[in-house]
Design a protein around this motif. Sequence first.
Motif, PDB file in Angstrom:
ATOM      1  N   HIS A  31      42.822  47.809  32.273  1.00  0.00           N
ATOM      2  CA  HIS A  31      42.331  47.252  31.015  1.00  0.00           C
ATOM      3  C   HIS A  31      40.853  47.577  30.778  1.00  0.00           C
ATOM      4  N   GLY A  32      40.385  48.664  31.393  1.00  0.00           N
ATOM      5  CA  GLY A  32      39.047  49.173  31.076  1.00  0.00           C
ATOM      6  C   GLY A  32      37.901  48.447  31.728  1.00  0.00           C
ATOM      7  N   GLY A  33      38.183  47.656  32.773  1.00  0.00           N
ATOM      8  CA  GLY A  33      37.134  46.882  33.408  1.00  0.00           C
ATOM      9  C   GLY A  33      36.625  47.484  34.695  1.00  0.00           C
ATOM     10  N   THR A  34      35.781  46.724  35.374  1.00  0.00           N
ATOM     11  CA  THR A  34      35.171  47.188  36.609  1.00  0.00           C
ATOM     12  C   THR A  34      35.205  46.091  37.663  1.00  0.00           C
ATOM     13  N   ILE A  35      34.969  46.476  38.892  1.00  0.00           N
ATOM     14  CA  ILE A  35      34.828  45.543  40.007  1.00  0.00           C
ATOM     15  C   ILE A  35      33.340  45.271  40.200  1.00  0.00           C
ATOM     16  N   ALA A  40      29.605  45.722  31.200  1.00  0.00           N
ATOM     17  CA  ALA A  40      30.764  45.206  30.485  1.00  0.00           C
ATOM     18  C   ALA A  40      30.412  44.810  29.052  1.00  0.00           C
ATOM     19  N   PHE A  41      29.243  44.198  28.870  1.00  0.00           N
ATOM     20  CA  PHE A  41      28.854  43.781  27.517  1.00  0.00           C
ATOM     21  C   PHE A  41      28.428  44.972  26.649  1.00  0.00           C
ATOM     22  N   GLU A  42      28.225  46.117  27.258  1.00  0.00           N
ATOM     23  CA  GLU A  42      28.024  47.341  26.473  1.00  0.00           C
ATOM     24  C   GLU A  42      29.367  47.889  25.981  1.00  0.00           C
ATOM     25  N   VAL A  83      33.637  38.875  28.282  1.00  0.00           N
ATOM     26  CA  VAL A  83      34.046  39.241  29.636  1.00  0.00           C
ATOM     27  C   VAL A  83      35.026  38.216  30.162  1.00  0.00           C
ATOM     28  N   LEU A  84      36.107  38.707  30.770  1.00  0.00           N
ATOM     29  CA  LEU A  84      37.000  37.863  31.559  1.00  0.00           C
ATOM     30  C   LEU A  84      36.608  38.085  33.006  1.00  0.00           C
ATOM     31  N   PHE A  85      36.046  37.055  33.653  1.00  0.00           N
ATOM     32  CA  PHE A  85      35.528  37.198  35.007  1.00  0.00           C
ATOM     33  C   PHE A  85      36.495  36.574  36.002  1.00  0.00           C
ATOM     34  N   LEU A  86      36.956  37.406  36.952  1.00  0.00           N
ATOM     35  CA  LEU A  86      37.967  36.997  37.929  1.00  0.00           C
ATOM     36  C   LEU A  86      37.461  37.193  39.353  1.00  0.00           C
ATOM     37  N   PRO A  87      37.905  36.407  40.359  1.00  0.00           N
ATOM     38  CA  PRO A  87      38.523  35.095  40.192  1.00  0.00           C
ATOM     39  C   PRO A  87      37.549  33.960  40.477  1.00  0.00           C
ATOM     40  N   ASP A  88      36.260  34.269  40.728  1.00  0.00           N
ATOM     41  CA  ASP A  88      35.296  33.243  41.145  1.00  0.00           C
ATOM     42  C   ASP A  88      34.447  32.778  39.971  1.00  0.00           C
ATOM     43  N   GLN A  89      34.732  31.574  39.488  1.00  0.00           N
ATOM     44  CA  GLN A  89      33.988  31.066  38.328  1.00  0.00           C
ATOM     45  C   GLN A  89      32.500  30.900  38.619  1.00  0.00           C
ATOM     46  N   HIS A  90      32.142  30.559  39.863  1.00  0.00           N
ATOM     47  CA  HIS A  90      30.744  30.263  40.156  1.00  0.00           C
ATOM     48  C   HIS A  90      29.874  31.519  40.125  1.00  0.00           C
ATOM     49  N   LEU A  91      30.347  32.604  40.728  1.00  0.00           N
ATOM     50  CA  LEU A  91      29.590  33.847  40.672  1.00  0.00           C
ATOM     51  C   LEU A  91      29.441  34.301  39.222  1.00  0.00           C
ATOM     52  N   GLY A  92      30.515  34.190  38.437  1.00  0.00           N
ATOM     53  CA  GLY A  92      30.443  34.586  37.038  1.00  0.00           C
ATOM     54  C   GLY A  92      29.455  33.755  36.245  1.00  0.00           C
ATOM     55  N   ARG A  93      29.514  32.436  36.416  1.00  0.00           N
ATOM     56  CA  ARG A  93      28.611  31.536  35.689  1.00  0.00           C
ATOM     57  C   ARG A  93      27.167  31.737  36.132  1.00  0.00           C
ATOM     58  N   ASN A  94      26.951  31.816  37.442  1.00  0.00           N
ATOM     59  CA  ASN A  94      25.579  31.968  37.940  1.00  0.00           C
ATOM     60  C   ASN A  94      24.946  33.260  37.453  1.00  0.00           C
ATOM     61  N   THR A  95      25.725  34.331  37.440  1.00  0.00           N
ATOM     62  CA  THR A  95      25.185  35.617  36.992  1.00  0.00           C
ATOM     63  C   THR A  95      24.882  35.586  35.498  1.00  0.00           C
ATOM     64  N   VAL A 144      37.591  41.958  24.877  1.00  0.00           N
ATOM     65  CA  VAL A 144      37.370  41.447  26.228  1.00  0.00           C
ATOM     66  C   VAL A 144      37.409  42.569  27.265  1.00  0.00           C
ATOM     67  N   VAL A 145      36.415  42.579  28.146  1.00  0.00           N
ATOM     68  CA  VAL A 145      36.366  43.523  29.262  1.00  0.00           C
ATOM     69  C   VAL A 145      36.517  42.719  30.555  1.00  0.00           C
ATOM     70  N   PRO A 146      37.540  43.005  31.356  1.00  0.00           N
ATOM     71  CA  PRO A 146      37.663  42.274  32.622  1.00  0.00           C
ATOM     72  C   PRO A 146      36.675  42.781  33.670  1.00  0.00           C
ATOM     73  N   VAL A 147      36.068  41.846  34.376  1.00  0.00           N
ATOM     74  CA  VAL A 147      35.213  42.156  35.522  1.00  0.00           C
ATOM     75  C   VAL A 147      35.745  41.323  36.681  1.00  0.00           C
TER      76      VAL A 147
END
Length: 394
Positions: free
Chosen positions: A177-181, A194-196, A201-213, A158-161
Motif C-alpha cells: 500500500h505504498g508505505g515504509t518501515i 510519508a507526509f510527503e 499516516v496509519l502507524f502500526l502497531p505501536d501507538q506510543h512510538l507513533g504518538r511520541n514521534t 493514507v500512507v502506512p508506516v
Amino acid sequence: MTTAQTQELDVQPTPLALLLLGREADPRSERGVECPGDLPSASDPDLVARARAAKEKLGDKVFVLGHHYQRDEVIQFADVTGDSFKLARDAAARPGAEYIVFCGVHFMAESADILTSDDQKVVLPDLAAGCSMADMATAEQVAECWDVLTEAGIAEQVVPVSYMNSSADIKAFTGKHGGTICTSSNAERALNWAFEQGEKVLFLPDQHLGRNTAVRDLGMSREDCVVYNPHRPNGGLTAEELRAAKMILWRGHCSVHGRFSLDSVNDVRERIPGVNVLVHPECKHEVVAAADYVGSTEYIIKALEAAPAGSKWAIGTELNLVRRLANRFAAEDKEIVFLDKTVCFCSTMNRIDLPHLVWTLESLAEGTLVNRIEVDQETEAFAKLALERMLALP
C-alpha cells in the motif's frame, strides 16, 4: 475477561495457556508453537562448554545474532549484538554463513529471512519467542482497517508506516500500500517521508512510538492523533474522526516499555537527586515528556558511553540491557538503575535461554536443521519493498 466482554469487543478467544505451554500451533501469531526435540537440562554444568564446542564445530557455517535484550548467558555466544534491524542487516552482510541463528524474537528472524539470500537458513532457538506488540496487529485486522478507511473515503490519502516490530504480513501490507518501515531511530524521517506522499499516516502497531514521534518531533498536537482499536467496530472511531486525524495510531504497545509510568519518573527523581532519566520512545507519551533524554536502544547505549564519570541514570527499557550496562559502566562510577521499582524482563525474549541455544547449535552441528523461519515469496517481496523504501529514506 468474561464471555460478554469478549463478544462486546468482537474478539475470538485464543487458547493462550495452551500456546504458552507449547501444546498448540498458531503459525500466523508471534505467540509460541511447539519446540521439538529434547532440551538439555538447565542445570547441566557443561552447557557453556557444549555451546562452545558446537559453535566451533560449525565454524563459519553459523552466524549467531544476539539482540540487546537477551540474557547474558546467551549474549556471550553472539557474533554480533544490536537491535532488530541492525542484526538483520548484519546477517545479510554474511552471505557465506549457511545458518543464521537469531537470538531474539520471531519477527526479527522473519526480517533476517527477508533480507538474507535464499540459500541461507534463519533459525530461531525457541519458536515460542514471540512479541506481544507484533501480535496486536494481524493481517486480517489491518485489512479490515483499510476497508474502514476506504469506506470513510480517505484510504487514498493514507500512507502506512509500520514499526520494525511487526510481523512479515504487516510489513508486506505496508509495502503493498505504498508505505515504509521505520525503526525507533528513524521514525521521524519515515513520517516526514510519508507526509510527503499523502495527507495521513496509519502507524502500526505501536501507538506510543507513533504518538511520541508525531507530537515530540513533528510538532503535531495530541488532537491530531486518533487510536484505532481493532477489537471495536470501525476501530471505535467515526468517519468524521478519521477524516479529521493526521495520525491514525494502531492500538498496540510494548508490554515492557508500556509499564513505565509518570509515577516511576517522579519516584526515581525523589530517590536519586540529580538523576538523568533516559527512556525508549515506546514508552507512554507522559513518560517521554517527563524524561530528560529519549532514544532508541542504540541511542541509550551511546548516551551512557558518552556520559561523564559519576553521573546518575535511570533507564526506561528492558532490564537485561539495563543490568548489563550498569555492570559495564560501574568501574567508571556511573550509577545506572532501572526506571521502575518492579523488575520486568521481556518474557518472550527471555525464552531464548542456554538450553535452547545448545540444542540448536548441537542439532545444526549434527546436520539437523531445526526451527527454521521462512517467509513465503509473495509476503517477502512486498515486505522487502517496504524495507527498501526505509533504506532509501533521506
